[in-house]
Scaffold this motif. Sequence first.
Motif, PDB file in Angstrom:
ATOM      1  N   MET A   1       0.841  -1.177   0.000  1.00  0.00           N
ATOM      2  CA  MET A   1       0.000   0.000   0.000  1.00  0.00           C
ATOM      3  C   MET A   1       0.887   1.242   0.000  1.00  0.00           C
ATOM      4  O   MET A   1       1.900   1.300   0.685  1.00  0.00           O
ATOM      5  N   GLU A   2       0.470   2.237  -0.739  1.00  0.00           N
ATOM      6  CA  GLU A   2       1.207   3.488  -0.850  1.00  0.00           C
ATOM      7  C   GLU A   2       1.079   4.305   0.431  1.00  0.00           C
ATOM      8  O   GLU A   2       0.026   4.386   1.038  1.00  0.00           O
ATOM      9  N   SER A   3       2.183   4.909   0.842  1.00  0.00           N
ATOM     10  CA  SER A   3       2.173   5.781   2.014  1.00  0.00           C
ATOM     11  C   SER A   3       1.952   7.215   1.561  1.00  0.00           C
ATOM     12  O   SER A   3       2.531   7.660   0.569  1.00  0.00           O
ATOM     13  N   ILE A   4       1.120   7.943   2.270  1.00  0.00           N
ATOM     14  CA  ILE A   4       0.821   9.334   1.955  1.00  0.00           C
ATOM     15  C   ILE A   4       1.212  10.178   3.153  1.00  0.00           C
ATOM     16  O   ILE A   4       0.846   9.869   4.282  1.00  0.00           O
ATOM     17  N   VAL A   5       1.925  11.257   2.903  1.00  0.00           N
ATOM     18  CA  VAL A   5       2.386  12.122   3.983  1.00  0.00           C
ATOM     19  C   VAL A   5       1.835  13.524   3.763  1.00  0.00           C
ATOM     20  O   VAL A   5       1.945  14.072   2.657  1.00  0.00           O
ATOM     21  N   TYR A   6       1.231  14.108   4.793  1.00  0.00           N
ATOM     22  CA  TYR A   6       0.734  15.477   4.746  1.00  0.00           C
ATOM     23  C   TYR A   6       1.523  16.327   5.724  1.00  0.00           C
ATOM     24  O   TYR A   6       1.951  15.845   6.767  1.00  0.00           O
ATOM     25  N   THR A   7       1.668  17.595   5.378  1.00  0.00           N
ATOM     26  CA  THR A   7       2.338  18.550   6.246  1.00  0.00           C
ATOM     27  C   THR A   7       1.309  19.577   6.689  1.00  0.00           C
ATOM     28  O   THR A   7       0.584  20.127   5.853  1.00  0.00           O
ATOM     29  N   PRO A   8       1.201  19.860   7.980  1.00  0.00           N
ATOM     30  CA  PRO A   8       0.233  20.866   8.439  1.00  0.00           C
ATOM     31  C   PRO A   8       0.505  22.235   7.825  1.00  0.00           C
ATOM     32  O   PRO A   8       1.657  22.604   7.590  1.00  0.00           O
ATOM     33  N   ILE A   9      -0.584  22.971   7.581  1.00  0.00           N
ATOM     34  CA  ILE A   9      -0.463  24.357   7.120  1.00  0.00           C
ATOM     35  C   ILE A   9      -0.511  25.312   8.306  1.00  0.00           C
ATOM     36  O   ILE A   9      -0.241  26.495   8.171  1.00  0.00           O
ATOM     37  N   GLY A  10      -0.896  24.792   9.469  1.00  0.00           N
ATOM     38  CA  GLY A  10      -0.982  25.599  10.675  1.00  0.00           C
ATOM     39  C   GLY A  10      -1.545  24.795  11.826  1.00  0.00           C
ATOM     40  O   GLY A  10      -1.805  23.589  11.690  1.00  0.00           O
ATOM     41  N   TYR A  11      -1.731  25.501  12.951  1.00  0.00           N
ATOM     42  CA  TYR A  11      -2.197  24.842  14.182  1.00  0.00           C
ATOM     43  C   TYR A  11      -3.261  25.702  14.847  1.00  0.00           C
ATOM     44  O   TYR A  11      -3.203  26.938  14.815  1.00  0.00           O
ATOM     45  N   VAL A  12      -4.224  25.037  15.481  1.00  0.00           N
ATOM     46  CA  VAL A  12      -5.320  25.729  16.153  1.00  0.00           C
ATOM     47  C   VAL A  12      -4.944  26.055  17.589  1.00  0.00           C
ATOM     48  O   VAL A  12      -4.387  25.213  18.297  1.00  0.00           O
ATOM     49  N   LYS A  13      -5.257  27.277  17.990  1.00  0.00           N
ATOM     50  CA  LYS A  13      -5.193  27.674  19.400  1.00  0.00           C
ATOM     51  C   LYS A  13      -6.639  27.680  19.882  1.00  0.00           C
ATOM     52  O   LYS A  13      -7.400  28.604  19.605  1.00  0.00           O
ATOM     53  N   SER A  14      -7.003  26.621  20.577  1.00  0.00           N
ATOM     54  CA  SER A  14      -8.384  26.382  21.002  1.00  0.00           C
ATOM     55  C   SER A  14      -8.499  26.490  22.518  1.00  0.00           C
ATOM     56  O   SER A  14      -7.558  26.157  23.235  1.00  0.00           O
ATOM     57  N   PRO A  15      -9.677  26.909  23.007  1.00  0.00           N
ATOM     58  CA  PRO A  15      -9.875  26.911  24.456  1.00  0.00           C
ATOM     59  C   PRO A  15     -10.044  25.496  25.024  1.00  0.00           C
ATOM     60  O   PRO A  15     -10.030  25.309  26.232  1.00  0.00           O
ATOM     61  N   TYR A  16     -10.176  24.500  24.155  1.00  0.00           N
ATOM     62  CA  TYR A  16     -10.420  23.129  24.606  1.00  0.00           C
ATOM     63  C   TYR A  16      -9.113  22.339  24.662  1.00  0.00           C
ATOM     64  O   TYR A  16      -8.429  22.189  23.664  1.00  0.00           O
ATOM     65  N   THR A  17      -8.805  21.819  25.848  1.00  0.00           N
ATOM     66  CA  THR A  17      -7.582  21.039  26.028  1.00  0.00           C
ATOM     67  C   THR A  17      -7.866  19.555  26.258  1.00  0.00           C
ATOM     68  O   THR A  17      -6.940  18.755  26.273  1.00  0.00           O
ATOM     69  N   CYS A  18      -9.136  19.202  26.451  1.00  0.00           N
ATOM     70  CA  CYS A  18      -9.500  17.792  26.568  1.00  0.00           C
ATOM     71  C   CYS A  18     -10.849  17.561  25.890  1.00  0.00           C
ATOM     72  O   CYS A  18     -11.702  18.445  25.863  1.00  0.00           O
ATOM     73  N   GLY A  19     -10.994  16.384  25.335  1.00  0.00           N
ATOM     74  CA  GLY A  19     -12.182  16.046  24.559  1.00  0.00           C
ATOM     75  C   GLY A  19     -13.484  16.108  25.338  1.00  0.00           C
ATOM     76  O   GLY A  19     -14.535  16.391  24.767  1.00  0.00           O
ATOM     77  N   GLU A  20     -13.433  15.883  26.635  1.00  0.00           N
ATOM     78  CA  GLU A  20     -14.655  15.878  27.437  1.00  0.00           C
ATOM     79  C   GLU A  20     -15.313  17.257  27.506  1.00  0.00           C
ATOM     80  O   GLU A  20     -16.513  17.371  27.671  1.00  0.00           O
ATOM     81  N   ASP A  21     -14.514  18.324  27.397  1.00  0.00           N
ATOM     82  CA  ASP A  21     -15.038  19.689  27.488  1.00  0.00           C
ATOM     83  C   ASP A  21     -15.463  20.264  26.136  1.00  0.00           C
ATOM     84  O   ASP A  21     -16.128  21.282  26.070  1.00  0.00           O
ATOM     85  N   MET A  22     -15.075  19.624  25.076  1.00  0.00           N
ATOM     86  CA  MET A  22     -15.270  20.133  23.736  1.00  0.00           C
ATOM     87  C   MET A  22     -16.635  19.733  23.173  1.00  0.00           C
ATOM     88  O   MET A  22     -17.103  18.630  23.430  1.00  0.00           O
ATOM     89  N   PRO A  23     -17.270  20.612  22.384  1.00  0.00           N
ATOM     90  CA  PRO A  23     -18.517  20.210  21.729  1.00  0.00           C
ATOM     91  C   PRO A  23     -18.264  19.047  20.767  1.00  0.00           C
ATOM     92  O   PRO A  23     -17.183  18.936  20.194  1.00  0.00           O
ATOM     93  N   ARG A  24     -19.249  18.218  20.577  1.00  0.00           N
ATOM     94  CA  ARG A  24     -19.099  17.059  19.697  1.00  0.00           C
ATOM     95  C   ARG A  24     -19.220  17.434  18.229  1.00  0.00           C
ATOM     96  O   ARG A  24     -18.824  16.676  17.355  1.00  0.00           O
ATOM     97  N   TYR A  25     -19.801  18.592  17.945  1.00  0.00           N
ATOM     98  CA  TYR A  25     -20.055  18.988  16.560  1.00  0.00           C
ATOM     99  C   TYR A  25     -19.853  20.487  16.456  1.00  0.00           C
ATOM    100  O   TYR A  25     -20.182  21.228  17.389  1.00  0.00           O
ATOM    101  N   TYR A  26     -19.329  20.961  15.356  1.00  0.00           N
ATOM    102  CA  TYR A  26     -18.999  22.381  15.232  1.00  0.00           C
ATOM    103  C   TYR A  26     -20.201  23.305  15.393  1.00  0.00           C
ATOM    104  O   TYR A  26     -20.062  24.425  15.865  1.00  0.00           O
ATOM    105  N   THR A  27     -21.405  22.852  15.063  1.00  0.00           N
ATOM    106  CA  THR A  27     -22.584  23.700  15.218  1.00  0.00           C
ATOM    107  C   THR A  27     -23.004  23.847  16.677  1.00  0.00           C
ATOM    108  O   THR A  27     -23.827  24.689  16.991  1.00  0.00           O
TER     109      THR A  27
END
Length: 133
Positions: A1-27
């Motif tokens: 299988m072919e390997s695919i590599v992506y490079t980030p274009i940037g990073y998010v500075k979010s108020p959420y540091t753990c999944g339990e506090d974060m909304p499950r859906y962007y809306t």
Amino acid sequence: MESIVYTPIGYVKSPYTCGEDMPRYYTDSGDVTAKLEILPEYREALLGVKPGMKLLMLFHFHEATEHSLQVRKRDTGPVTGVFATRSPRRPNLIGASVIEVVKVEGNSIEFLGVDVLDGTPVLDLKLQKEMED
């Protein structure tokens, strides 16, 4: 299988540091904002990005450690194939959210629609919806 590599274009500075506090859906994020810090080499790609635009943000689930082909929907519901969910436990750990641009300043985009953790690597942005003139 072919390997695919992506490079980030940037990073998010979010108020959420753990999944339990974060909304499950962007809306579900209400008026919470975050910032996407675009790496300097991609700054020119921000030309034309303006407040009110809706962008599809593709990102890497950087804190996910494993994948599953089937998951419990919303962790307690019926077992469902992962492709029919928004679970981070995906074979390629790629996520997508629709964000609304609040402000563009330098190489930073402030946005609404926050459903990602702080430090999330962003792979790409694509126009989601044309703005009416």
